[in-house]
Motif scaffolding. Structure first.
Motif, PDB file in Angstrom:
ATOM      1  N   ILE A   1       7.717  30.227 -56.955  1.00 19.74           N
ATOM      2  CA  ILE A   1       7.562  29.928 -58.377  1.00 19.74           C
ATOM      3  C   ILE A   1       7.182  31.231 -59.059  1.00 19.74           C
ATOM      4  N   LEU A   2       7.940  31.596 -60.080  1.00 19.03           N
ATOM      5  CA  LEU A   2       7.733  32.836 -60.820  1.00 19.03           C
ATOM      6  C   LEU A   2       7.501  32.458 -62.272  1.00 19.03           C
ATOM      7  N   THR A   3       6.370  32.881 -62.844  1.00 17.63           N
ATOM      8  CA  THR A   3       6.070  32.437 -64.196  1.00 17.63           C
ATOM      9  C   THR A   3       5.317  33.475 -65.010  1.00 17.63           C
ATOM     10  N   GLY A   4       5.548  33.441 -66.288  1.00 14.22           N
ATOM     11  CA  GLY A   4       4.792  34.261 -67.230  1.00 14.22           C
ATOM     12  C   GLY A   4       3.614  33.499 -67.788  1.00 14.22           C
ATOM     13  N   TYR A   5       3.484  32.225 -67.433  1.00 13.90           N
ATOM     14  CA  TYR A   5       2.414  31.367 -67.948  1.00 13.90           C
ATOM     15  C   TYR A   5       1.608  30.808 -66.787  1.00 13.90           C
ATOM     16  N   ALA A   6       1.003  31.683 -66.030  1.00 10.02           N
ATOM     17  CA  ALA A   6       0.307  31.263 -64.818  1.00 10.02           C
ATOM     18  C   ALA A   6      -1.035  30.620 -65.130  1.00 10.02           C
ATOM     19  N   SER A   7      -1.378  29.663 -64.297  1.00  6.62           N
ATOM     20  CA  SER A   7      -2.703  29.063 -64.345  1.00  6.62           C
ATOM     21  C   SER A   7      -3.046  28.592 -62.949  1.00  6.62           C
ATOM     22  N   VAL A   8      -4.322  28.468 -62.697  1.00  7.13           N
ATOM     23  CA  VAL A   8      -4.772  28.000 -61.392  1.00  7.13           C
ATOM     24  C   VAL A   8      -4.235  26.594 -61.128  1.00  7.13           C
ATOM     25  N   ALA A   9      -4.277  25.732 -62.142  1.00  7.83           N
ATOM     26  CA  ALA A   9      -3.835  24.344 -61.962  1.00  7.83           C
ATOM     27  C   ALA A   9      -2.363  24.263 -61.572  1.00  7.83           C
ATOM     28  N   THR A  10      -1.510  25.027 -62.241  1.00  4.36           N
ATOM     29  CA  THR A  10      -0.086  24.958 -61.904  1.00  4.36           C
ATOM     30  C   THR A  10       0.195  25.599 -60.552  1.00  4.36           C
ATOM     31  N   ALA A  11      -0.553  26.649 -60.221  1.00  2.02           N
ATOM     32  CA  ALA A  11      -0.372  27.268 -58.900  1.00  2.02           C
ATOM     33  C   ALA A  11      -0.748  26.288 -57.798  1.00  2.02           C
ATOM     34  N   VAL A  12      -1.876  25.610 -57.968  1.00  5.52           N
ATOM     35  CA  VAL A  12      -2.320  24.627 -56.971  1.00  5.52           C
ATOM     36  C   VAL A  12      -1.309  23.489 -56.864  1.00  5.52           C
ATOM     37  N   GLU A  13      -0.820  23.014 -58.001  1.00  9.52           N
ATOM     38  CA  GLU A  13       0.150  21.920 -57.989  1.00  9.52           C
ATOM     39  C   GLU A  13       1.456  22.345 -57.338  1.00  9.52           C
ATOM     40  N   ALA A  14       1.919  23.554 -57.637  1.00 10.38           N
ATOM     41  CA  ALA A  14       3.158  24.058 -57.030  1.00 10.38           C
ATOM     42  C   ALA A  14       3.011  24.139 -55.514  1.00 10.38           C
ATOM     43  N   MET A  15       1.897  24.632 -55.043  1.00 11.51           N
ATOM     44  CA  MET A  15       1.674  24.745 -53.604  1.00 11.51           C
ATOM     45  C   MET A  15       1.535  23.360 -52.967  1.00 11.51           C
ATOM     46  N   ARG A  16       0.908  22.437 -53.684  1.00  8.73           N
ATOM     47  CA  ARG A  16       0.761  21.069 -53.175  1.00  8.73           C
ATOM     48  C   ARG A  16       2.128  20.415 -52.997  1.00  8.73           C
ATOM     49  N   ILE A  17       3.020  20.644 -53.941  1.00 16.41           N
ATOM     50  CA  ILE A  17       4.362  20.064 -53.881  1.00 16.41           C
ATOM     51  C   ILE A  17       5.172  20.682 -52.747  1.00 16.41           C
ATOM     52  N   GLY A  18       4.905  21.961 -52.446  1.00 16.85           N
ATOM     53  CA  GLY A  18       5.629  22.580 -51.344  1.00 16.85           C
ATOM     54  C   GLY A  18       6.169  23.965 -51.621  1.00 16.85           C
ATOM     55  N   ALA A  19       5.760  24.581 -52.735  1.00 16.91           N
ATOM     56  CA  ALA A  19       6.203  25.955 -53.009  1.00 16.91           C
ATOM     57  C   ALA A  19       5.706  26.870 -51.898  1.00 16.91           C
ATOM     58  N   TYR A  20       6.523  27.817 -51.538  1.00 16.21           N
ATOM     59  CA  TYR A  20       6.177  28.778 -50.494  1.00 16.21           C
ATOM     60  C   TYR A  20       5.193  29.814 -51.033  1.00 16.21           C
ATOM     61  N   ASP A  21       5.387  30.204 -52.309  1.00 16.97           N
ATOM     62  CA  ASP A  21       4.491  31.172 -52.934  1.00 16.97           C
ATOM     63  C   ASP A  21       4.610  31.045 -54.448  1.00 16.97           C
ATOM     64  N   TYR A  22       3.746  31.762 -55.157  1.00 19.06           N
ATOM     65  CA  TYR A  22       3.633  31.663 -56.601  1.00 19.06           C
ATOM     66  C   TYR A  22       3.291  33.059 -57.116  1.00 19.06           C
ATOM     67  N   LEU A  23       4.123  33.620 -57.985  1.00 17.36           N
ATOM     68  CA  LEU A  23       3.867  34.946 -58.549  1.00 17.36           C
ATOM     69  C   LEU A  23       3.900  34.902 -60.068  1.00 17.36           C
TER      70      LEU A  23
ATOM     71  N   ALA B   1      14.708  30.080 -52.791  1.00 20.85           N
ATOM     72  CA  ALA B   1      14.909  29.848 -54.221  1.00 20.85           C
ATOM     73  C   ALA B   1      13.772  30.501 -54.996  1.00 20.85           C
ATOM     74  N   ILE B   2      14.109  30.960 -56.198  1.00 20.36           N
ATOM     75  CA  ILE B   2      13.131  31.520 -57.126  1.00 20.36           C
ATOM     76  C   ILE B   2      13.250  30.700 -58.400  1.00 20.36           C
ATOM     77  N   LEU B   3      12.192  29.984 -58.758  1.00 18.47           N
ATOM     78  CA  LEU B   3      12.225  29.095 -59.911  1.00 18.47           C
ATOM     79  C   LEU B   3      11.221  29.534 -60.953  1.00 18.47           C
ATOM     80  N   ASP B   4      11.655  29.538 -62.212  1.00 21.51           N
ATOM     81  CA  ASP B   4      10.739  29.764 -63.317  1.00 21.51           C
ATOM     82  C   ASP B   4       9.947  28.469 -63.517  1.00 21.51           C
ATOM     83  N   LEU B   5       8.691  28.597 -63.902  1.00 25.23           N
ATOM     84  CA  LEU B   5       7.858  27.410 -64.091  1.00 25.23           C
ATOM     85  C   LEU B   5       8.232  26.649 -65.358  1.00 25.23           C
ATOM     86  N   ASN B   6       8.598  27.375 -66.415  1.00 29.30           N
ATOM     87  CA  ASN B   6       8.941  26.735 -67.685  1.00 29.30           C
ATOM     88  C   ASN B   6      10.421  26.965 -67.967  1.00 29.30           C
TER      89      ASN B   6
END
Length: 191
Positions: free
Chosen positions: A80-102, A51-56
């Motif tokens: 997780i694919l986003t135009g509004y990236a931040s370290v906090a959201t990347a860490v949270e996405a990975m903590r929840i179980g995202a495979y990757d973040y771009l 799956a490819i999910l937009d963050l917002n």
């Protein structure tokens, strides 16, 4: 070829259509949704390995959809694919179980590589047409973040600590709620 379709969820319908066509070009099946509700309907009738999910998603957090998706399909590789990236959201996405973040913009090559999907149908000329966004960046160089970027990162961290609650975040940052909302509506500044 992957037997299960890839789920793509993004509220930008133009981007969604272009990404869908680009991935289909690589002989991969794709199902799309432009909202968490549409994605939920697809999850009720279909299985997904990727799956490819937009963050917002129209003001809703893609992280909530990430949790729902992984509760149905724990082995699903979610990008997780986003135009509004931040370290906090990347860490949270990975903590929840995202495979990757771009971060957007990302090429189809980067997206497929992030999911671990082969790009056997990508010719050299097509590969040259969508170069990696990082190819001009020296890997060994370090660029300090600007003050505005640091502020954005801190706001995202505090927002995550308060489960996305704007009022509590504004209070914790000693900032008026409307000021915080204006800052969140602006695109984050580059590093």
């Amino acid at each position: 070829m992957n037997e299960l379709p890839i789920l793509i969820v993004d509220d930008d319908t133009t981007f969604l259509r272009i990404l869908e066509q680009s991935i289909k070009y690589h002989n991969l099946m794709v199902l799309t949704a432009s909202s968490p509700e549409e994605a939920g309907q697809l999850m009720a009738t279909q299985s997904f390995a990727y799956a490819i999910l937009d963050l917002n998603l129209n003001g809703q957090s893609g992280l909530n959809l990430l949790q729902t998706l992984l509760s149905h399909y724990p082995d699903c590789k979610v990008l997780i694919l986003t135009g509004y990236a931040s370290v906090a959201t990347a860490v949270e996405a990975m903590r929840i179980g995202a495979y990757d973040y771009l971060c957007k913009p990302a090429s189809v090559k980067e997206i497929l590589n992030a999911l671990g999907l082969e790009e056997s149908n990508l010719s050299e000329s097509e590969e040259a047409a969508c170069p990696s966004r990082n190819e001009n960046i020296e890997q060994d160089s370090f660029n300090a973040m600007s003050v505005k970027r640091l502020e954005w990162e801190h706001i995202q961290k505090v927002l995550m600590e308060h489960d996305g609650n704007i009022s509590l975040t504004a209070q914790a940052l000693n900032m008026h709620r409307r000021t915080l909302q204006r800052k969140l509506q602006k695109r984050p500044v580059e590093k």
